[in-house]
Design a protein around this motif. Structure first.
Motif, PDB file in Angstrom:
ATOM      1  N   PRO A 229       0.816  -1.212   0.000  1.00  0.00           N
ATOM      2  CA  PRO A 229       0.000   0.000   0.000  1.00  0.00           C
ATOM      3  C   PRO A 229       0.854   1.267   0.000  1.00  0.00           C
ATOM      4  CG  PRO A 229      -0.119  -1.085   2.132  1.00  0.00           C
ATOM      5  CD  PRO A 229       0.616  -2.020   1.216  1.00  0.00           C
ATOM      6  N   VAL A 230       0.295   2.329  -0.609  1.00  0.00           N
ATOM      7  CA  VAL A 230       1.035   3.579  -0.808  1.00  0.00           C
ATOM      8  C   VAL A 230       0.199   4.765  -0.350  1.00  0.00           C
ATOM      9  CG1 VAL A 230       2.202   5.058  -2.504  1.00  0.00           C
ATOM     10  CG2 VAL A 230       2.185   2.567  -2.832  1.00  0.00           C
ATOM     11  N   PHE A 231       0.817   5.687   0.388  1.00  0.00           N
ATOM     12  CA  PHE A 231       0.212   6.970   0.744  1.00  0.00           C
ATOM     13  C   PHE A 231       1.000   8.052   0.019  1.00  0.00           C
ATOM     14  CE2 PHE A 231      -0.049  10.898   3.118  1.00  0.00           C
ATOM     15  CZ  PHE A 231      -1.372  10.975   3.530  1.00  0.00           C
ATOM     16  N   LEU A 232       0.328   8.763  -0.889  1.00  0.00           N
ATOM     17  CA  LEU A 232       0.986   9.743  -1.762  1.00  0.00           C
ATOM     18  C   LEU A 232       0.373  11.120  -1.538  1.00  0.00           C
ATOM     19  CD1 LEU A 232       2.805  10.421  -4.268  1.00  0.00           C
ATOM     20  CD2 LEU A 232       0.890   9.659  -5.700  1.00  0.00           C
ATOM     21  N   LEU A 233       1.242  12.143  -1.373  1.00  0.00           N
ATOM     22  CA  LEU A 233       0.767  13.500  -1.096  1.00  0.00           C
ATOM     23  C   LEU A 233       1.603  14.512  -1.865  1.00  0.00           C
ATOM     24  CD1 LEU A 233      -0.849  15.602   0.658  1.00  0.00           C
ATOM     25  CD2 LEU A 233       0.969  15.375   2.365  1.00  0.00           C
ATOM     26  N   ALA A 234       0.924  15.501  -2.474  1.00  0.00           N
ATOM     27  CA  ALA A 234       1.618  16.581  -3.174  1.00  0.00           C
ATOM     28  C   ALA A 234       0.701  17.795  -3.226  1.00  0.00           C
ATOM     29  CB  ALA A 234       2.021  16.152  -4.580  1.00  0.00           C
ATOM     30  N   ASN A 235       1.263  18.939  -3.632  1.00  0.00           N
ATOM     31  CA  ASN A 235       0.497  20.175  -3.781  1.00  0.00           C
ATOM     32  C   ASN A 235       0.665  20.748  -5.177  1.00  0.00           C
ATOM     33  OD1 ASN A 235      -0.628  20.561  -1.096  1.00  0.00           O
ATOM     34  ND2 ASN A 235       1.475  20.898  -0.414  1.00  0.00           N
ATOM     35  N   LYS A 236      -0.402  21.335  -5.696  1.00  0.00           N
ATOM     36  CA  LYS A 236      -0.377  21.873  -7.053  1.00  0.00           C
ATOM     37  C   LYS A 236       0.560  23.061  -7.205  1.00  0.00           C
ATOM     38  CE  LYS A 236      -4.877  20.415  -8.872  1.00  0.00           C
ATOM     39  NZ  LYS A 236      -6.162  20.881  -9.445  1.00  0.00           N
ATOM     40  N   ASP A 237       0.790  23.798  -6.126  1.00  0.00           N
ATOM     41  CA  ASP A 237       1.652  24.982  -6.225  1.00  0.00           C
ATOM     42  C   ASP A 237       3.109  24.671  -5.888  1.00  0.00           C
ATOM     43  OD1 ASP A 237       1.408  24.602  -3.494  1.00  0.00           O
ATOM     44  OD2 ASP A 237       1.230  26.737  -3.031  1.00  0.00           O
ATOM     45  N   ASP A 250       0.080   8.461  -9.585  1.00  0.00           N
ATOM     46  CA  ASP A 250      -1.273   8.064  -9.195  1.00  0.00           C
ATOM     47  C   ASP A 250      -1.978   7.336 -10.338  1.00  0.00           C
ATOM     48  OD1 ASP A 250      -3.898   8.148  -7.813  1.00  0.00           O
ATOM     49  OD2 ASP A 250      -4.355   9.693  -9.308  1.00  0.00           O
ATOM     50  N   LYS A 251      -1.885   7.881 -11.532  1.00  0.00           N
ATOM     51  CA  LYS A 251      -2.517   7.250 -12.699  1.00  0.00           C
ATOM     52  C   LYS A 251      -1.938   5.864 -12.952  1.00  0.00           C
ATOM     53  CE  LYS A 251      -3.358  11.670 -15.070  1.00  0.00           C
ATOM     54  NZ  LYS A 251      -2.930  12.518 -16.216  1.00  0.00           N
ATOM     55  N   ALA A 252      -0.598   5.773 -12.854  1.00  0.00           N
ATOM     56  CA  ALA A 252       0.062   4.492 -13.118  1.00  0.00           C
ATOM     57  C   ALA A 252      -0.323   3.446 -12.081  1.00  0.00           C
ATOM     58  CB  ALA A 252       1.575   4.690 -13.140  1.00  0.00           C
ATOM     59  N   MET A 253      -0.394   3.857 -10.812  1.00  0.00           N
ATOM     60  CA  MET A 253      -0.782   2.909  -9.766  1.00  0.00           C
ATOM     61  C   MET A 253      -2.241   2.497  -9.920  1.00  0.00           C
ATOM     62  SD  MET A 253       1.295   4.031  -6.287  1.00  0.00           S
ATOM     63  CE  MET A 253       0.626   5.709  -6.192  1.00  0.00           C
ATOM     64  N   SER A 254      -3.080   3.415 -10.346  1.00  0.00           N
ATOM     65  CA  SER A 254      -4.491   3.077 -10.569  1.00  0.00           C
ATOM     66  C   SER A 254      -4.621   2.048 -11.679  1.00  0.00           C
ATOM     67  CB  SER A 254      -5.294   4.337 -10.915  1.00  0.00           C
ATOM     68  OG  SER A 254      -5.325   5.229  -9.815  1.00  0.00           O
ATOM     69  N   ARG A 255      -3.879   2.243 -12.762  1.00  0.00           N
ATOM     70  CA  ARG A 255      -3.913   1.282 -13.867  1.00  0.00           C
ATOM     71  C   ARG A 255      -3.406  -0.083 -13.437  1.00  0.00           C
ATOM     72  NH1 ARG A 255      -1.964   5.856 -16.894  1.00  0.00           N
ATOM     73  NH2 ARG A 255       0.183   5.109 -16.644  1.00  0.00           N
ATOM     74  N   ALA A 256      -2.407  -0.085 -12.551  1.00  0.00           N
ATOM     75  CA  ALA A 256      -1.797  -1.348 -12.112  1.00  0.00           C
ATOM     76  C   ALA A 256      -2.551  -2.000 -10.966  1.00  0.00           C
ATOM     77  CB  ALA A 256      -0.346  -1.096 -11.694  1.00  0.00           C
ATOM     78  N   GLY A 257      -3.565  -1.324 -10.446  1.00  0.00           N
ATOM     79  CA  GLY A 257      -4.338  -1.887  -9.334  1.00  0.00           C
ATOM     80  C   GLY A 257      -3.616  -1.860  -8.004  1.00  0.00           C
ATOM     81  N   VAL A 258      -2.687  -0.907  -7.842  1.00  0.00           N
ATOM     82  CA  VAL A 258      -1.951  -0.788  -6.580  1.00  0.00           C
ATOM     83  C   VAL A 258      -2.837  -0.108  -5.541  1.00  0.00           C
ATOM     84  CG1 VAL A 258       0.044   0.265  -5.444  1.00  0.00           C
ATOM     85  CG2 VAL A 258       0.274  -0.656  -7.767  1.00  0.00           C
ATOM     86  N   SER A 259      -2.911  -0.677  -4.340  1.00  0.00           N
ATOM     87  CA  SER A 259      -3.680  -0.084  -3.260  1.00  0.00           C
ATOM     88  C   SER A 259      -2.994   1.213  -2.812  1.00  0.00           C
ATOM     89  CB  SER A 259      -3.770  -1.055  -2.076  1.00  0.00           C
ATOM     90  OG  SER A 259      -4.367  -0.429  -0.957  1.00  0.00           O
ATOM     91  N   HIS A 260      -3.682   2.339  -2.983  1.00  0.00           N
ATOM     92  CA  HIS A 260      -3.060   3.602  -2.619  1.00  0.00           C
ATOM     93  C   HIS A 260      -4.091   4.693  -2.405  1.00  0.00           C
ATOM     94  CE1 HIS A 260      -3.807   4.489  -6.869  1.00  0.00           C
ATOM     95  NE2 HIS A 260      -3.520   5.763  -6.632  1.00  0.00           N
ATOM     96  N   VAL A 261      -3.671   5.728  -1.695  1.00  0.00           N
ATOM     97  CA  VAL A 261      -4.440   6.962  -1.610  1.00  0.00           C
ATOM     98  C   VAL A 261      -3.567   8.085  -2.151  1.00  0.00           C
ATOM     99  CG1 VAL A 261      -5.810   6.208   0.360  1.00  0.00           C
ATOM    100  CG2 VAL A 261      -3.701   7.466   0.757  1.00  0.00           C
TER     101      VAL A 261
END
Length: 301
Positions: A229-237, A250-261
């Motif tokens: 599992p992965v916890f990922l955090l970033a800011n647009k600015d 995030d997109k790549a993990m979603s495609r790969a079915g990786v459990s993450h937020v």
């Protein structure tokens, strides 16, 4: 004389302000006053003893979790932010009853390139996992949290866990070398233009900037290798590392079915770590977002 008194008063005020600034804690958790136990990770390993890479072990005053986290500070793979992205993070983890280890890994500022950093984190995971009984932790609950370039490093640790970097150094690895969960915060992810963090890429790759090397270390291209599992955090600015690094991950993990937020904020910039700054105080991101995730996944109580 009056002018001299004014100068002395001004000097005293400046000195007092400086002392107050020095006394200001870099996090909300210095009251724990935990003195880390330091260990050179390559001690006793022939050919590697000259390296100063180390683990700083922070033992919670009241341990309520059997998990542990290896913390990897950022610094463009050139230097390390050992306080707000290292010590402060360890103290926060200890305040939640979680054992913490801050990894001082090799960087380009001392003449090191890939795979030195990967060797260091695999060695750190090996040491912590093989000594889990001594630390009172579960060997299957060893995570890694990384900030900026350190975020890239913990993602590498997860994606390249099947590539045993220690074997070539004469070390047997009877235990797995990958983390059981990872926490990349405003991470460097891609080596690809136009979103690559150029300084980190240069520090990591050195003179070999071939497309093959960029592809190898662009971690959004290998998300299917992540098994934790992965916890990922970033800011647009974010003015340092383009937030699209995290979006692509995030997109790549979603495609790969990786459990993450994935938490993407509008404002907060880069480099806040868990230090004494507005973003941490305003959002309390570690308590509000990270802690519930750790609890949900069984890594905190």
């Amino acid at each position: 004389m009056r002018g001299m008194k004014k100068l002395l008063l001004a000097a005293a005020l400046i000195a007092a302000a400086a002392c107050a600034f020095c006394a200001t804690p870099s996090s909300e958790y210095p009251m724990l006053k935990i003195k880390p136990v330091r260990q050179k990770i390559w001690k006793g390993v022939p050919g590697m003893e000259r390296h100063s890479s180390r683990l700083d072990y922070y033992k919670p005053l009241s341990k309520t979790s059997d998990a542990a986290v290896i913390v990897c500070p950022g610094g463009s793979y050139h230097h390390l932010g050992m306080f707000h992205e290292g010590k402060d993070v360890a103290l926060w983890l200890c305040s939640k009853g979680i054992s913490a280890f801050v990894l001082k890994y090799r960087v380009s500022g001392n003449g090191h390139r890939h795979p030195a950093m990967l060797e260091d984190i695999q060695r750190a995971i090996q040491i912590v996992r093989q000594n889990a009984d001594n630390y009172g932790i579960n060997p299957n609950k060893i995570g890694a949290a990384g900030f900026s370039a350190g975020g890239h490093l913990v993602l590498m640790a997860a994606e390249f866990s099947g590539q045993d970097q220690l074997k070539k150094l004469g070390l047997d690895s009877p235990c797995p070398l990958g983390p059981n969960f990872i926490i990349p915060i405003y991470p460097v992810v891609s080596m690809q233009d136009p979103i690559a963090h150029v300084r980190s890429r240069k520090s990591l790759l050195g003179a070999d900037q071939s497309q093959a090397r960029k592809d190898e270390l662009s971690l959004e291209l290998h998300a299917d290798r992540i098994e934790c599992p992965v916890f990922l955090l970033a800011n647009k600015d974010d003015r340092t590392v383009d937030y699209r690094n995290s979006e692509e991950m995030d997109k790549a993990m979603s495609r790969a079915g990786v459990s993450h937020v994935f938490i993407l904020g509008e404002k907060g910039d880069h480099g806040f770590g868990m230090g004494n700054n507005d973003f941490v105080h305003t959002t309390k991101w570690n308590d509000r977002w990270l802690l519930p995730w750790l609890k949900e996944n069984g890594f905190a109580n």
